[in-house]
Design a protein around this motif. Structure first.
Motif, PDB file in Angstrom:
ATOM      1  N   THR A  28       0.304   3.692   6.299  1.00  0.00           N
ATOM      2  CA  THR A  28       0.654   4.347   7.376  1.00  0.00           C
ATOM      3  C   THR A  28       0.854   4.289   8.486  1.00  0.00           C
ATOM      4  O   THR A  28       1.633   3.278   9.485  1.00  0.00           O
ATOM      5  N   ALA A 149       4.579   2.068   2.117  1.00  0.00           N
ATOM      6  CA  ALA A 149       4.285   2.615   3.113  1.00  0.00           C
ATOM      7  C   ALA A 149       5.118   1.211   4.253  1.00  0.00           C
ATOM      8  O   ALA A 149       5.552   1.757   5.085  1.00  0.00           O
ATOM      9  N   ALA A 153       8.190   1.932   7.088  1.00  0.00           N
ATOM     10  CA  ALA A 153       7.893   2.064   8.780  1.00  0.00           C
ATOM     11  C   ALA A 153       8.579   0.439   9.707  1.00  0.00           C
ATOM     12  O   ALA A 153       9.060   0.686  10.300  1.00  0.00           O
ATOM     13  N   HIS A 166       8.190   8.821  12.163  1.00  0.00           N
ATOM     14  CA  HIS A 166       7.205   8.610  11.521  1.00  0.00           C
ATOM     15  C   HIS A 166       7.174   9.270  10.406  1.00  0.00           C
ATOM     16  O   HIS A 166       6.458   9.179   9.021  1.00  0.00           O
ATOM     17  N   ALA A 170       7.145  10.683   6.759  1.00  0.00           N
ATOM     18  CA  ALA A 170       5.872  10.187   5.647  1.00  0.00           C
ATOM     19  C   ALA A 170       4.868  11.090   5.200  1.00  0.00           C
ATOM     20  O   ALA A 170       4.497  11.539   3.863  1.00  0.00           O
TER      21      ALA A 170
END
Length: 397
Positions: A28, A149, A153, A166, A170
Motif C-alpha cells: 500500500t 493492495a 491503490a 487511500h 487501507a
C-alpha cells in the motif's frame, strides 16, 4: 466436518490474515511512493533512503522482538504489531516533512519485524499442534495481500490522489482484519524459562547455536535470491538479453507467479518429501535453471530460468521459519532478522558485483547464492514430515 478440522481451518484463516496484512500494508505505501515524492519534493537519493530506512528498522529490531516474544507471546505481539502497521499508514498520510517520514518508516520497519516473527511463530505452532503442513500457503497469502493492495491503490487513485483517503481506507481494512482474526489465533502466554538458571542466561548475551546460524545463512541467501530477482530481472532482460521494452517486466511477473503457485502446492510436497529435501532440491533447481539461462541466452530460455528460480525458492523461507520456530522465539527472531538483512543488502550486493564486472556476472552470483542455500540445508535438523494419514484424515485426531 469434525471439530478438529473446524479448529484448524479457523486458526489457519486467522494466521493467514496476518500474512495478508503484512503484504497488503507494505504494498500500500510502496505503491504511493510517487505521491510521497511529489508531496515532499524528494529526489531519487532521498527516496532510496526512505526505502532503506524501513528495511533497517526491520533488521535492527531483533533484540526488541526477542524480548517482546518472551514477554507477550506471539498472539498478542502479532495483534499489536499488525495494528501498529495501520497507524503507520495514517501517519504517512499526514507527515509534514522528510525527517518525520524517515522516523515513521523506521517505526514501520520495527513493526514489520515484530509481525514477521510473531505470525511465523503462529504458523509454526499451527503446524505442530495439528500435524498438518500449512506454512507455504500462509506465505502465499502475503503475495495475495500485495496484489490486492496494488489493485486498491489503482482504484482509489482513479478517483482521488489524496493519500489520506487511500491510507485511511487501507488502515480501516487492516483493523477489521485484525479484529476478526484475533479469536482464531492460537493462544500462547509470555514465555518464561523453566529454571532460574535459564532465566539468568536469558538476561545476558549468549551466542546463537550453530544450528541457528545455518538456518540464518539459508535465510540470508534465500532472501538475497528473492530480492535480487525482483530488483534486477527486468534490467537483465532489457540490457543483457535485449528483450523488447514490453517484455522486460515479465521477468518479475514470471518469478512472482511461479512463487505463488508453488507455495499453494508446496505444503503437499513438504508432507510427502519432507522440508529438507524440498529446500535442497528446490535450491538446486533454481540455481541450475538460472545458470543454464545465463549460458544459453535469449528471451525464452531466460524466462524459463526465472521460472525455475520462482519455483525452486518458493518454499525455502516457509521451511526455514518452521525449523527456526522449533528452536524457540530467540532463534526465530534472529533468523527473521537475518532474512530481512539479506532482502535489504542482497540487491545492493548484486549491484556492486554487476558494477565491478557485468550484470551477467551479477546474476551468476544469484545462482551461486542458491547453491549456498542447498549447502546450508544439509546442516539443518529439519522436522519430520507430517504423516499422510494426518493430512488426509484429520477427523481421526
Amino acid at each position: 466436518m469434525s471439530p478438529v478440522r473446524d479448529e484448524f481451518r479457523r486458526s489457519q484463516l486467522a494466521t493467514g490474515a496476518l500474512f495478508f496484512v503484512l503484504g497488503f500494508q507494505y504494498a500500500t505505501w510502496v505503491s504511493r511512493v510517487p505521491a510521497l515524492k511529489a508531496r515532499l519534493d524528494l529526489g531519487e537519493a532521498r527516496i532510496g533512503l526512505l526505502l532503506m530506512t524501513c528495511g533497517i528498522g526491520a533488521a535492527v529490531s531483533f533484540p526488541l522482538v526477542a524480548v517482546l516474544m518472551r514477554r507477550l507471546g506471539s498472539r498478542l505481539l502479532s495483534v499489536l504489531s499488525a495494528l501498529a502497521l495501520g497507524v503507520v499508514l495514517l501517519a504517512l498520510s499526514v507527515v509534514p516533512n522528510y525527517p518525520v517520514t524517515l522516523l515513521v518508516l523506521f517505526c514501520d520497519g520495527v513493526a514489520v519485524g515484530c509481525l514477521n516473527v510473531a505470525m511465523n511463530a503462529q504458523g509454526a505452532a499451527l503446524e505442530a499442534r495439528f500435524e498438518r503442513t500449512t506454512m507455504s500457503r500462509l506465505h502465499a497469502t502475503f503475495s495475495a495481500g500485495s496484489l490486492l493492495a496494488a489493485l486498491l491503490a489503482s482504484g482509489v487513485n482513479a478517483f482521488t490522489g489524496t493519500l489520506a483517503v487511500h491510507f485511511g481506507l487501507a488502515a480501516l481494512l487492516l483493523a477489521v482484519l485484525v479484529v476478526v482474526a484475533r479469536p482464531g489465533l492460537l493462544a500462547d502466554g509470555p514465555q518464561e524459562a523453566a529454571s532460574p538458571t535459564e532465566r539468568k542466561e536469558r538476561r545476558g548475551f549468549t551466542l546463537p547455536a550453530v544450528a541457528t546460524l545455518w538456518m540464518g545463512l539459508a535465510m540470508v541467501f534465500g532472501t538475497v535470491t528473492e530480492g535480487a530477482m525482483n530488483d534486477w530481472s527486468a534490467l537483465y532482460l532489457k540490457d543483457v538479453v535485449h528483450a523488447a521494452a514490453g517484455l522486460a517486466p515479465m521477468g518479475i511477473a514470471v518469478v512472482s507467479v511461479m512463487m505463488v503457485c508453488a507455495r499453494i502446492f508446496a505444503d503437499g510436497w513438504r508432507t510427502r518429501f519432507g522440508d529438507g529435501r524440498i529446500v535442497r532440491t528446490g535450491s538446486l533447481l533454481a540455481g541450475l535453471g538460472l545458470a543454464l539461462a545465463l549460458l544459453v541466452g535469449g528471451v525464452v530460455p531466460t524466462l524459463l530460468g526465472f521460472a525455475c528460480v520462482g519455483l525452486g525458492v518458493a518454499a525455502v523461507t516457509p521451511c526455514v521459519y518452521v525449523a527456526a520456530a522449533r528452536q524457540g522465539s530467540d532463534a526465530l527472531s534472529l533468523v527473521a532478522a537475518m532474512g530481512t538483512t539479506g532482502l535489504l543488502a542482497g540487491p545492493a550486493a548484486i549491484g556492486f558485483v554487476a558494477g565491478a564486472t557485468s550484470l551477467a556476472w551479477g546474476m551468476a552470483a544469484v545462482a551461486a547464492s542458491t547453491a549456498v542455500v542447498s549447502l546450508c540445508a544439509t546442516r539443518i535438523r529439519w522436522p519430520q514430515p507430517a504423516s499422510a494419514a494426518a493430512q488426509l484424515a484429520p477427523d481421526a485426531a
